[in-house]
Design a protein around this motif. Structure first.
Motif, PDB file in Angstrom:
ATOM      1  N   ALA A 290       0.691  -1.255  -0.022  1.00  0.00           N
ATOM      2  CA  ALA A 290       0.191  -0.031  -0.061  1.00  0.00           C
ATOM      3  C   ALA A 290       0.754   1.311   0.198  1.00  0.00           C
ATOM      4  O   ALA A 290       1.577   1.533   0.913  1.00  0.00           O
ATOM      5  N   ILE A 291       0.515   2.052  -1.047  1.00  0.00           N
ATOM      6  CA  ILE A 291       1.527   3.271  -1.195  1.00  0.00           C
ATOM      7  C   ILE A 291       0.748   4.252  -1.032  1.00  0.00           C
ATOM      8  O   ILE A 291      -0.388   4.820  -1.788  1.00  0.00           O
TER       9      ILE A 291
ATOM     10  N   THR B 235       6.699   2.305   2.159  1.00  0.00           N
ATOM     11  CA  THR B 235       6.444   1.292   1.388  1.00  0.00           C
ATOM     12  C   THR B 235       6.829   1.345   0.081  1.00  0.00           C
ATOM     13  O   THR B 235       6.973   0.332  -0.737  1.00  0.00           O
ATOM     14  N   ARG B 236       7.418   2.473  -0.482  1.00  0.00           N
ATOM     15  CA  ARG B 236       8.019   2.868  -1.782  1.00  0.00           C
ATOM     16  C   ARG B 236       9.479   1.880  -1.794  1.00  0.00           C
ATOM     17  O   ARG B 236       9.661   1.096  -2.585  1.00  0.00           O
ATOM     18  N   ASP B 237      10.167   2.178  -0.776  1.00  0.00           N
ATOM     19  CA  ASP B 237      11.423   1.517  -0.495  1.00  0.00           C
ATOM     20  C   ASP B 237      11.160   0.090  -0.392  1.00  0.00           C
ATOM     21  O   ASP B 237      11.761  -0.880  -0.749  1.00  0.00           O
TER      22      ASP B 237
ATOM     23  N   ASP C 121      14.576  -9.610 -28.477  1.00  0.00           N
ATOM     24  CA  ASP C 121      14.415  -9.149 -29.675  1.00  0.00           C
ATOM     25  C   ASP C 121      12.990  -8.093 -29.290  1.00  0.00           C
ATOM     26  O   ASP C 121      12.314  -7.752 -30.310  1.00  0.00           O
ATOM     27  N   GLU C 122      12.391  -8.121 -28.152  1.00  0.00           N
ATOM     28  CA  GLU C 122      11.162  -7.553 -28.155  1.00  0.00           C
ATOM     29  C   GLU C 122      11.105  -6.219 -27.316  1.00  0.00           C
ATOM     30  O   GLU C 122      12.085  -6.128 -26.284  1.00  0.00           O
ATOM     31  N   LEU C 123      10.166  -5.540 -27.770  1.00  0.00           N
ATOM     32  CA  LEU C 123      10.055  -3.999 -27.048  1.00  0.00           C
ATOM     33  C   LEU C 123       8.716  -4.019 -26.132  1.00  0.00           C
ATOM     34  O   LEU C 123       7.724  -4.436 -26.724  1.00  0.00           O
ATOM     35  N   PHE C 124       8.828  -3.615 -24.903  1.00  0.00           N
ATOM     36  CA  PHE C 124       7.792  -3.522 -24.223  1.00  0.00           C
ATOM     37  C   PHE C 124       7.367  -2.111 -23.908  1.00  0.00           C
ATOM     38  O   PHE C 124       8.428  -1.377 -23.305  1.00  0.00           O
ATOM     39  N   ASN C 125       6.342  -1.685 -24.129  1.00  0.00           N
ATOM     40  CA  ASN C 125       5.937  -0.247 -23.886  1.00  0.00           C
ATOM     41  C   ASN C 125       5.872  -0.006 -22.532  1.00  0.00           C
ATOM     42  O   ASN C 125       5.096  -0.711 -21.617  1.00  0.00           O
ATOM     43  N   THR C 126       6.166   1.155 -21.916  1.00  0.00           N
ATOM     44  CA  THR C 126       6.212   1.403 -20.485  1.00  0.00           C
ATOM     45  C   THR C 126       5.663   2.747 -20.365  1.00  0.00           C
ATOM     46  O   THR C 126       6.053   3.614 -21.331  1.00  0.00           O
ATOM     47  N   SER C 127       4.914   3.047 -19.291  1.00  0.00           N
ATOM     48  CA  SER C 127       4.314   4.535 -19.464  1.00  0.00           C
ATOM     49  C   SER C 127       5.416   5.527 -18.838  1.00  0.00           C
ATOM     50  O   SER C 127       5.360   6.817 -19.010  1.00  0.00           O
ATOM     51  N   ASN C 128       6.108   5.120 -18.046  1.00  0.00           N
ATOM     52  CA  ASN C 128       7.332   5.901 -17.554  1.00  0.00           C
ATOM     53  C   ASN C 128       8.568   5.747 -18.019  1.00  0.00           C
ATOM     54  O   ASN C 128       8.883   4.471 -18.555  1.00  0.00           O
ATOM     55  N   THR C 129       9.513   6.777 -17.964  1.00  0.00           N
ATOM     56  CA  THR C 129      10.794   6.692 -18.500  1.00  0.00           C
ATOM     57  C   THR C 129      11.426   5.556 -17.765  1.00  0.00           C
ATOM     58  O   THR C 129      12.234   4.387 -18.243  1.00  0.00           O
ATOM     59  N   THR C 130      11.441   5.758 -16.361  1.00  0.00           N
ATOM     60  CA  THR C 130      11.940   4.698 -15.481  1.00  0.00           C
ATOM     61  C   THR C 130      10.688   4.275 -14.696  1.00  0.00           C
ATOM     62  O   THR C 130      10.167   4.799 -13.846  1.00  0.00           O
ATOM     63  N   PRO C 131      10.385   2.956 -14.874  1.00  0.00           N
ATOM     64  CA  PRO C 131       9.151   2.375 -14.500  1.00  0.00           C
ATOM     65  C   PRO C 131       9.219   2.146 -12.973  1.00  0.00           C
ATOM     66  O   PRO C 131      10.444   2.523 -12.454  1.00  0.00           O
ATOM     67  N   GLU C 132       8.129   1.554 -12.520  1.00  0.00           N
ATOM     68  CA  GLU C 132       8.120   1.337 -10.899  1.00  0.00           C
ATOM     69  C   GLU C 132       9.004   0.254 -10.581  1.00  0.00           C
ATOM     70  O   GLU C 132       9.184  -0.628 -11.389  1.00  0.00           O
ATOM     71  N   SER C 133       9.740  -0.126  -9.549  1.00  0.00           N
ATOM     72  CA  SER C 133      10.646  -0.865  -8.941  1.00  0.00           C
ATOM     73  C   SER C 133      10.066  -2.405  -9.312  1.00  0.00           C
ATOM     74  O   SER C 133      11.023  -3.026  -9.805  1.00  0.00           O
TER      75      SER C 133
ATOM     76  N   LEU D 173      11.671   8.871  -5.964  1.00  0.00           N
ATOM     77  CA  LEU D 173      10.402   7.996  -5.564  1.00  0.00           C
ATOM     78  C   LEU D 173      10.827   6.297  -5.524  1.00  0.00           C
ATOM     79  O   LEU D 173      10.206   5.686  -5.471  1.00  0.00           O
ATOM     80  N   LYS D 174      12.272   6.224  -5.196  1.00  0.00           N
ATOM     81  CA  LYS D 174      12.753   5.090  -4.614  1.00  0.00           C
ATOM     82  C   LYS D 174      12.641   3.857  -5.849  1.00  0.00           C
ATOM     83  O   LYS D 174      12.412   2.679  -5.230  1.00  0.00           O
ATOM     84  N   ARG D 175      12.230   4.097  -6.932  1.00  0.00           N
ATOM     85  CA  ARG D 175      12.026   3.234  -8.211  1.00  0.00           C
ATOM     86  C   ARG D 175      13.496   2.202  -8.383  1.00  0.00           C
ATOM     87  O   ARG D 175      13.076   1.234  -8.558  1.00  0.00           O
ATOM     88  N   VAL D 176      14.623   2.855  -8.252  1.00  0.00           N
ATOM     89  CA  VAL D 176      15.678   2.303  -8.431  1.00  0.00           C
ATOM     90  C   VAL D 176      16.690   1.455  -7.321  1.00  0.00           C
ATOM     91  O   VAL D 176      17.716   1.398  -7.380  1.00  0.00           O
TER      92      VAL D 176
END
Ligand SMILES: CC(=O)N[C@H]1[C@@H](OP(=O)(O)OP(=O)(O)OC[C@H]2O[C@@H](n3ccc(=O)[nH]c3=O)[C@H](O)[C@@H]2O)O[C@H](CO)[C@@H](O)[C@@H]1O[C@H](C)C(=O)N[C@@H](C)C(=O)N[C@H](CCC(=O)O)C(=O)O
Ligand SMILES: Nc1ncnc2c1ncn2[C@@H]1O[C@H](COP(=O)(O)OP(=O)(O)OP(=O)(O)O)[C@@H](O)[C@H]1O
Ligand SMILES: N[C@H](CCC[C@H](N)C(=O)O)C(=O)O
Ligand SMILES: [Mg+2]
Length: 488
Positions: free
Chosen positions: A41-42, A85-87, A145-157, A186-189
């Motif tokens: 829960a964030i 909770t993000r961490d 060889d596959e491309l997965f679309n993500t909505s953020n430049t750096t996705p959630e962790s 936001l501690k995604r990495v």
């Protein structure tokens, strides 16, 4: 995996319930919870994950990670209370996927402009050295060889760790990842084991989120304390020099790059062309001439950053040259649209004052006719950059068509007016056409011989975001359709 293994290394305040349960997945979105999941829960900017605990349990969550004291009616639900909770999400996601970043070469790229470009250059060079490499960034994630679309430049962790896990499964032992300032904040990495951190540059953007440039810088700086092997820094940028100073006592290598300042890896003999840029790449192990296919001084910086990374891994100069030269272009980065007419159209992702200055000064170096810019600014993003973008474009273009760029939840006309406020400071000819398609049509229909029309801001994007809707909008196709219509 058992809960007790998932929470290894987690800073826990209180635990209720069993840690022996087997967990099948993790989610921080109640809508995506499955059977035997952990729900994290964030407390977000718009909403609070704690409000959706009942839904998460209904959908099959058997464990909860929370920051608040909550009452759960169902027995048999394990509740783990933590401070952040993000961490925690980053920690348990890494554990769940077997800490994949520890099993690979992970390269992080941060800075205001140039991140995406550099990731593709690094990939090209490392592939020439026979290394399989994945990408995580603005244009999506590349796994095999596959491309997965993500909505953020750096996705959630959670997604980062899942992607890294799949890369390992595909025997991709290296990944180059764009690391946005939001993701650092936001501690995604968090808990990503970075070999290398690359810094491009820092200029005005994202002040809606960070409030001050200093906060924005401090968010970026974090990456260079997380790296284990080497920091690669552009020291022609004042913030780059600060990073070198701030991290000088760390027990890792620093490679500097630049054109102006004396750096470890540097470029000389630069020759600019409309179709690219030639330069000599100088390293402590020798020099080599590079014929690079993307024009502009900014491209030299991007190439130097990528070359520095390869240099650190011991890749030879000939392979670096081959890798850089085999990049024929990057989608939406100084992309020339074939028109078969006596004027040119360039699509570019410049969406900051600095990016616009860089791309327009590059065009100006070669333009024989007018430079016409079609551009706008994104909604629900930094407002302070809008008039500066207007002023910058006004300084370098001959005619401006100010229009929309992903209005999101803002009124498009008002965003355009914010940009025009800056245009007015430089007394240039401009026109306001809020509808971007009409703006492009106006530019093309009124093009004169030798004009260069720059469509700035959308780059690779093939959509426009209006409210929450993502509607098709591919500028390449739009240009071709307009040209076809004109032939009739
Ligand atoms: C400001 C920001 O970054 N927000 C991010 C943040 O959203 P948030 O914290 O506001 O989430 P929220 O909507 O309040 O929801 C709180 C929690 O309740 C949960 N929830 C919500 C509803 C529900 O029914 N059930 C439920 O469980 C949500 O899943 C979430 O965990 O966490 C979300 C999940 O990771 C992100 O998608 C979201 O990015 C938004 C979409 C965004 O636009 N971010 C931009 C600014 C951004 O991050 N940009 C950077 C840099 C771009 C660049 O220059 O390259 C990037 O890396 O993309
Ligand atoms: N090194 C650079 N310095 C300044 N401007 C650059 C540089 N490299 C590219 N640009 C300009 O910025 C635009 C965006 O480049 P790129 O997509 O590589 O940046 P990014 O950092 O990934 O951006 P984002 O933050 O949106 O992910 C390019 O289209 C170009 O106009
Ligand atoms: N990653 C950048 C992309 C901006 C692209 C531009 N088209 C816009 O919508 O402002 C951002 O989210 O700020
Ligand atoms: Mg990017």
């Amino acid at each position: 995996m058992k809960i007790k293994n998932i929470i290894k290394g987690l800073e826990v305040e209180k635990i209720y319930g069993s840690l022996e349960k087997d967990i099948k997945g993790i989610s921080y979105d109640s809508r995506k919870v499955g059977s035997n999941y952990v729900f994290v829960a964030i407390e977000g900017f718009e909403s609070d994950g704690h409000k959706y605990i009942d839904q998460a349990i209904e959908k099959g969550a058997t464990a909860l990670v929370v920051t608040k004291d909550i009452k759960v009616d169902e027995e048999n639900i394990t509740v783990i209370k933590v401070k952040d909770t993000r961490d925690s999400l980053a920690r348990i996601s890494s554990n769940f996927y077997g800490n994949p970043s520890e099993k690979m070469k992970l390269i992080g790229v941060t800075g205001t402009n140039g991140k995406t470009s550099i990731t593709y250059l690094v990939k090209s060079i490392l592939e020439k050295a026979n290394m399989k490499i994945g990408i995580i960034g603005t244009m999506g994630s590349v796994i095999g060889d596959e491309l997965f679309n993500t909505s953020n430049t750096t996705p959630e962790s959670l997604l980062i760790q899942e992607y890294l896990y799949h890369m390992i499964e595909e025997e991709t032992k290296a990944c180059v990842m764009e690391v946005s300032s939001h993701s650092l904040d936001l501690k995604r990495v968090e808990y990503c084991n970075f070999d290398i951190g690359i810094f491009t540059n820092l200029s005005r953007d994202h002040l809606d989120y960070h409030n001050t440039i200093e906060n924005y810088f401090n968010a970026k700086l974090k990456l260079f304390y997380m790296t284990n092997k080497c920091n690669i820094i552009n020291i022609d940028d004042i913030y780059g020099r600060r990073i070198v100073e701030e991290t000088k006592d760390l027990d890792i290598s620093t490679i500097t790059y630049g054109i102006v300042e004396k750096a470890t890896i540097y470029a000389t003999d630069i020759e600019y062309h409309l179709n690219g840029v030639d330069f000599k790449l100088n390293t402590p192990k020798g020099s080599i001439d590079i014929l690079f296919n993307i024009p502009g001084e900014f491209s030299v910086y991007n190439a130097l950053a990528a070359a520095s990374c390869a240099y650190y891994y011991g890749i030879g100069l000939n392979t670096i040259k081959e890798g850089l030269q085999s990049v024929k272009g990057i989608k939406g980065r100084f992309e020339i649209v074939p028109t078969n007419r006596d004027f040119s159209v360039i699509i570019d992702f410049a969406h900051t004052p600095d990016g616009l200055e860089k791309v327009l000064t590059t065009i100006r170096q070669f333009s024989e006719g007018r430079v016409v810019a079609v551009f706008g600014a994104g909604g629900n993003r930094d407002r302070t950059k809008r008039p500066i973008m207007g002023e910058t474009v006004g300084k370098y273009a001959d005619f401006l068509i100010v229009t929309s760029d992903n209005p999101r939840h803002e009124e498009p006309g008002r965003i355009v007016d914010d940009v025009i406020e800056g245009v007015k400071k430089v007394n240039k000819n401009y026109i306001k056409i809020v509808d971007r398609k009409e703006a492009i049509e106006y530019a093309i229909k009124n093009a004169r011989s030798k004009d260069i029309i720059l469509l700035a801001g959308k780059g690779h994007e093939t959509y426009t975001i209006i409210g929450d809707e993502v509607l098709p909008f591919d500028e390449r196709q739009i240009v071709l359709d307009i040209l076809k219509k004109m032939e009739k």
